[in-house]
Design a protein around this motif. Structure first.
Motif, mmCIF file in Angstrom:
data_model
loop_
_atom_site.group_PDB
_atom_site.id
_atom_site.type_symbol
_atom_site.label_atom_id
_atom_site.label_comp_id
_atom_site.label_asym_id
_atom_site.label_seq_id
_atom_site.Cartn_x
_atom_site.Cartn_y
_atom_site.Cartn_z
ATOM 1 N N PRO A 13 -12.078 19.239 7.040
ATOM 2 C CA PRO A 13 -11.526 18.804 5.756
ATOM 3 C C PRO A 13 -11.873 17.343 5.463
ATOM 4 O O PRO A 13 -12.295 16.602 6.350
ATOM 5 C CB PRO A 13 -10.015 18.977 5.948
ATOM 6 N N ARG A 14 -11.682 16.972 4.227
ATOM 7 C CA ARG A 14 -11.905 15.588 3.817
ATOM 8 C C ARG A 14 -10.554 14.940 3.534
ATOM 9 O O ARG A 14 -9.699 15.535 2.866
ATOM 10 C CB ARG A 14 -12.768 15.558 2.553
ATOM 11 N N LEU A 15 -10.368 13.740 4.041
ATOM 12 C CA LEU A 15 -9.124 13.021 3.812
ATOM 13 C C LEU A 15 -8.895 12.899 2.301
ATOM 14 O O LEU A 15 -9.727 12.326 1.592
ATOM 15 C CB LEU A 15 -9.188 11.633 4.450
ATOM 16 N N PRO A 16 -7.783 13.445 1.798
ATOM 17 C CA PRO A 16 -7.592 13.481 0.342
ATOM 18 C C PRO A 16 -7.095 12.171 -0.269
ATOM 19 O O PRO A 16 -6.623 12.164 -1.400
ATOM 20 C CB PRO A 16 -6.550 14.595 0.161
ATOM 21 N N VAL A 17 -7.207 11.083 0.454
ATOM 22 C CA VAL A 17 -6.799 9.774 -0.038
ATOM 23 C C VAL A 17 -7.970 8.822 0.112
ATOM 24 O O VAL A 17 -8.660 8.833 1.142
ATOM 25 C CB VAL A 17 -5.581 9.230 0.752
ATOM 26 N N GLY A 18 -8.205 8.002 -0.879
ATOM 27 C CA GLY A 18 -9.282 7.026 -0.814
ATOM 28 C C GLY A 18 -8.779 5.615 -1.031
ATOM 29 O O GLY A 18 -7.612 5.378 -1.364
ATOM 30 N N GLY A 19 -9.686 4.671 -0.856
ATOM 31 C CA GLY A 19 -9.322 3.269 -1.029
ATOM 32 C C GLY A 19 -8.819 2.967 -2.420
ATOM 33 O O GLY A 19 -7.894 2.157 -2.610
ATOM 34 N N GLY A 20 -9.409 3.631 -3.406
ATOM 35 C CA GLY A 20 -8.977 3.400 -4.789
ATOM 36 C C GLY A 20 -7.532 3.781 -5.001
ATOM 37 O O GLY A 20 -6.806 3.121 -5.777
ATOM 38 N N ASP A 21 -7.074 4.849 -4.324
ATOM 39 C CA ASP A 21 -5.678 5.268 -4.449
ATOM 40 C C ASP A 21 -4.740 4.190 -3.916
ATOM 41 O O ASP A 21 -3.679 3.917 -4.509
ATOM 42 C CB ASP A 21 -5.443 6.571 -3.679
ATOM 43 N N LEU A 22 -5.116 3.575 -2.809
ATOM 44 C CA LEU A 22 -4.268 2.539 -2.212
ATOM 45 C C LEU A 22 -4.245 1.277 -3.069
ATOM 46 O O LEU A 22 -3.195 0.627 -3.215
ATOM 47 C CB LEU A 22 -4.754 2.219 -0.794
ATOM 48 N N ILE A 23 -5.387 0.926 -3.628
ATOM 49 C CA ILE A 23 -5.449 -0.254 -4.502
ATOM 50 C C ILE A 23 -4.606 -0.029 -5.759
ATOM 51 O O ILE A 23 -3.887 -0.917 -6.220
ATOM 52 C CB ILE A 23 -6.913 -0.566 -4.867
ATOM 53 N N ALA A 24 -4.672 1.193 -6.272
ATOM 54 C CA ALA A 24 -3.879 1.515 -7.462
ATOM 55 C C ALA A 24 -2.387 1.415 -7.194
ATOM 56 O O ALA A 24 -1.583 1.209 -8.133
ATOM 57 C CB ALA A 24 -4.234 2.916 -7.947
ATOM 58 N N ARG A 25 -2.009 1.516 -5.922
ATOM 59 C CA ARG A 25 -0.590 1.456 -5.570
ATOM 60 C C ARG A 25 -0.178 0.091 -5.020
ATOM 61 O O ARG A 25 0.881 -0.044 -4.413
ATOM 62 C CB ARG A 25 -0.269 2.570 -4.569
ATOM 63 N N GLY A 26 -1.036 -0.902 -5.203
ATOM 64 C CA GLY A 26 -0.594 -2.263 -4.909
ATOM 65 C C GLY A 26 -1.343 -3.025 -3.843
ATOM 66 O O GLY A 26 -1.152 -4.239 -3.689
ATOM 67 N N LEU A 27 -2.199 -2.355 -3.048
ATOM 68 C CA LEU A 27 -2.973 -3.086 -2.033
ATOM 69 C C LEU A 27 -4.104 -3.852 -2.695
ATOM 70 O O LEU A 27 -4.750 -3.352 -3.618
ATOM 71 C CB LEU A 27 -3.558 -2.127 -0.993
ATOM 72 N N LYS A 28 -4.351 -5.076 -2.217
ATOM 73 C CA LYS A 28 -5.463 -5.846 -2.738
ATOM 74 C C LYS A 28 -6.745 -5.429 -2.012
ATOM 75 O O LYS A 28 -6.718 -5.158 -0.807
ATOM 76 C CB LYS A 28 -5.215 -7.344 -2.533
ATOM 77 N N PRO A 29 -7.875 -5.371 -2.732
ATOM 78 C CA PRO A 29 -9.145 -5.016 -2.077
ATOM 79 C C PRO A 29 -9.426 -5.937 -0.895
ATOM 80 O O PRO A 29 -9.132 -7.133 -0.931
ATOM 81 C CB PRO A 29 -10.179 -5.194 -3.188
ATOM 82 N N GLY A 30 -9.984 -5.352 0.167
ATOM 83 C CA GLY A 30 -10.314 -6.126 1.350
ATOM 84 C C GLY A 30 -10.133 -5.301 2.613
ATOM 85 O O GLY A 30 -9.891 -4.083 2.551
ATOM 86 N N PRO A 31 -10.179 -5.956 3.779
ATOM 87 C CA PRO A 31 -10.080 -5.237 5.059
ATOM 88 C C PRO A 31 -8.798 -4.438 5.218
ATOM 89 O O PRO A 31 -8.778 -3.427 5.926
ATOM 90 C CB PRO A 31 -10.156 -6.364 6.099
ATOM 91 N N VAL A 32 -7.737 -4.861 4.581
ATOM 92 C CA VAL A 32 -6.468 -4.159 4.747
ATOM 93 C C VAL A 32 -6.550 -2.735 4.206
ATOM 94 O O VAL A 32 -5.870 -1.829 4.709
ATOM 95 C CB VAL A 32 -5.319 -4.933 4.060
ATOM 96 N N VAL A 33 -7.382 -2.519 3.201
ATOM 97 C CA VAL A 33 -7.526 -1.168 2.647
ATOM 98 C C VAL A 33 -8.133 -0.233 3.689
ATOM 99 O O VAL A 33 -7.631 0.875 3.928
ATOM 100 C CB VAL A 33 -8.387 -1.194 1.370
ATOM 101 N N ALA A 34 -9.214 -0.693 4.302
ATOM 102 C CA ALA A 34 -9.854 0.131 5.335
ATOM 103 C C ALA A 34 -8.918 0.368 6.508
ATOM 104 O O ALA A 34 -8.835 1.492 7.041
ATOM 105 C CB ALA A 34 -11.138 -0.539 5.812
ATOM 106 N N ALA A 35 -8.192 -0.664 6.940
ATOM 107 C CA ALA A 35 -7.280 -0.521 8.078
ATOM 108 C C ALA A 35 -6.165 0.470 7.757
ATOM 109 O O ALA A 35 -5.769 1.279 8.603
ATOM 110 C CB ALA A 35 -6.699 -1.881 8.452
ATOM 111 N N LEU A 37 -6.301 2.948 5.515
ATOM 112 C CA LEU A 37 -6.898 4.284 5.474
ATOM 113 C C LEU A 37 -7.082 4.850 6.876
ATOM 114 O O LEU A 37 -6.838 6.037 7.122
ATOM 115 C CB LEU A 37 -8.252 4.235 4.759
ATOM 116 N N GLN A 38 -7.513 4.015 7.806
ATOM 117 C CA GLN A 38 -7.692 4.474 9.185
ATOM 118 C C GLN A 38 -6.366 4.898 9.801
ATOM 119 O O GLN A 38 -6.280 5.895 10.521
ATOM 120 C CB GLN A 38 -8.342 3.376 10.012
ATOM 121 N N ALA A 39 -5.310 4.148 9.518
ATOM 122 C CA ALA A 39 -3.988 4.498 10.044
ATOM 123 C C ALA A 39 -3.507 5.819 9.447
ATOM 124 O O ALA A 39 -2.938 6.668 10.149
ATOM 125 C CB ALA A 39 -2.995 3.378 9.738
ATOM 126 N N ILE A 40 -3.739 5.997 8.145
ATOM 127 C CA ILE A 40 -3.365 7.266 7.499
ATOM 128 C C ILE A 40 -4.157 8.419 8.113
ATOM 129 O O ILE A 40 -3.601 9.487 8.407
ATOM 130 C CB ILE A 40 -3.612 7.174 5.977
#
Length: 403
Positions: free
Chosen positions: A345-367, A369-372
């Protein structure tokens, strides 16, 4: 007089017509080799091969006249392939050896059936059958050896191995498949005496023959015999007693799990369970990149849930790890069933979803996503409402750390 049974393959579409065109009424063509041996044993005949007294140009002409396409697959050695509606049939002119060097033979054409049979390696492979009535011709006692489960060289084993060094490995493969009890002593002694000849063979030929051996139902006793006889020492000195023990256990677990035989998986069990060494051996044998990666990852001995392994490595490697691992036998069937037909399967969440919910672009987005993804894998790939709490919790943690 022994005759070939009238099995279905003898009436496959186009074969009777091909044999008639090649002179089946005048003993100009016979069925030869493995198809005769396997049919007599009641085994499924994989390939149908014919021998003919006609030279390749004439056999090609006759095949074309019968309305079939001809491919000169090995015409220098007398072999052409007739393309029938039911599949290809190899047709080879009778031959005898002029010179051999342990790897290749220089041959000349002949019309003598016994001379052609004499150049084959084992008595059970030298049988031929007349297409008309299935009459078997046996020049070297192959029928008796077949009945008794004996794999025996034609002529002196030492001389036959000198002609073609691969016959050492072929002897063990055929013994694993057809042998009963202890192997022919003269053959075994010759293989042991000439084991160093294997070093003259290409790594590809060695790998191909070993993988064929590992396809038989239970190759472990024969592999153990090869180890005890010093056959692996010149070509795969890394194989040791613990490898044979792993192979024996794997064959048993394949039965428990009703898993299909996989020679590469079995080869991986034989090798030392060290990823770098397994990869090095695969490269030495010139195996494909896919096969090399599979042996390397399979030797790592990862521990995880079946689908988690398949997500990380692919289904083949996951199956290798599970069957070669320490999962209790009682859990194997369920583990294998969980992988049947499973698609990554493909992880149904992407970086854009996290940014849309308040995360600022950068390493924290990737980190994040990896935790999720780690939790998503650990919880067997939930979706929809079951995934939302994971995303909410990991997102909250990330936002808290940024405050």
């Amino acid at each position: 007089m022994t005759r070939l049974p009238d099995t279905a393959w003898r009436n496959r579409l186009g074969l009777p017509e091909l044999l008639a065109a090649l002179g089946s009424d005048d003993d100009m063509v016979r069925l030869v080799g493995g198809v005769v041996r396997d049919t007599l044993l009641g085994h499924r005949a994989e390939d149908v091969d014919c021998g003919t007294r006609f030279e390749p140009q004439e056999s090609s002409r006759r095949i074309k006249a019968a309305g079939y396409k001809v491919i000169p697959t090995g015409i220098a050695h007398g072999t052409v392939t007739a393309i029938l509606p039911s599949g290809p049939i190899e047709v080879t002119t009778l031959r005898h050896d002029i010179a051999t060097n342990g790897r290749h033979a220089v041959v000349a054409f002949t019309d003598d059936w016994q001379a052609d049979a004499a150049r084959r390696d084992f008595t059970i492979n030298a049988l031929s059958a007349e297409p008309r009535d299935g009459t078997i011709h046996d020049y070297f006692g192959g029928l008796e050896d077949l009945a008794n489960g004996i794999v025996r060289f034609i002529g002196k084993p030492i001389e036959r191995i000198a002609e073609d060094h691969l016959r050492i490995l072929r002897f063990f493969r055929f013994h694993a498949r057809f042998g009963k009890g202890v192997p022919d002593s003269a053959a075994l002694d010759a293989c042991m005496a000439r084991a160093n000849d294997l070093m003259a063979l290409s790594r590809e030929r060695i790998a191909d023959e070993l993988l064929k051996l590992l396809r038989v139902a239970d190759p472990a006793p024969t592999v153990a015999l090869m180890l005890e006889s010093g056959i692996f020492t010149p070509i795969l000195p890394e194989i040791a007693r613990d490898g044979v023990e792993r192979l024996t256990r794997l064959v048993d677990r394949e039965r428990v799990a009703d898993a299909a035989v996989d020679p590469l998986r079995r080869f991986g069990a034989l090798l030392p369970q060290r990823p770098a060494m397994a990869a090095g051996i695969a490269q030495r044998l010139k195996l494909s990149r896919v096969a090399t990666r599979r042996l390397e990852q399979g030797a790592a001995g990862e521990h995880d849930a079946p689908r988690a392994l398949a997500y990380r490595f692919g289904t083949d490697i996951a199956t290798d790890i599970i069957l070669r691992g320490d999962m209790p036998d009682g859990e194997l069937a369920a583990a294998m069933a969980s992988l049947k037909g499973w698609e990554r399967p493909r992880l149904p969440v992407g970086g854009g979803d996290l940014i849309a919910r308040g995360l600022k672009p950068g390493p924290v987005v990737a980190a994040t996503l990896q935790a999720i993804e780690r939790r998503w894998i650990a919880e067997d790939f939930p979706g929809g409402d079951r995934l939302d709490p994971i995303v909410d919790q990991e997102l909250a943690l990330a936002l808290r750390e940024l405050m």
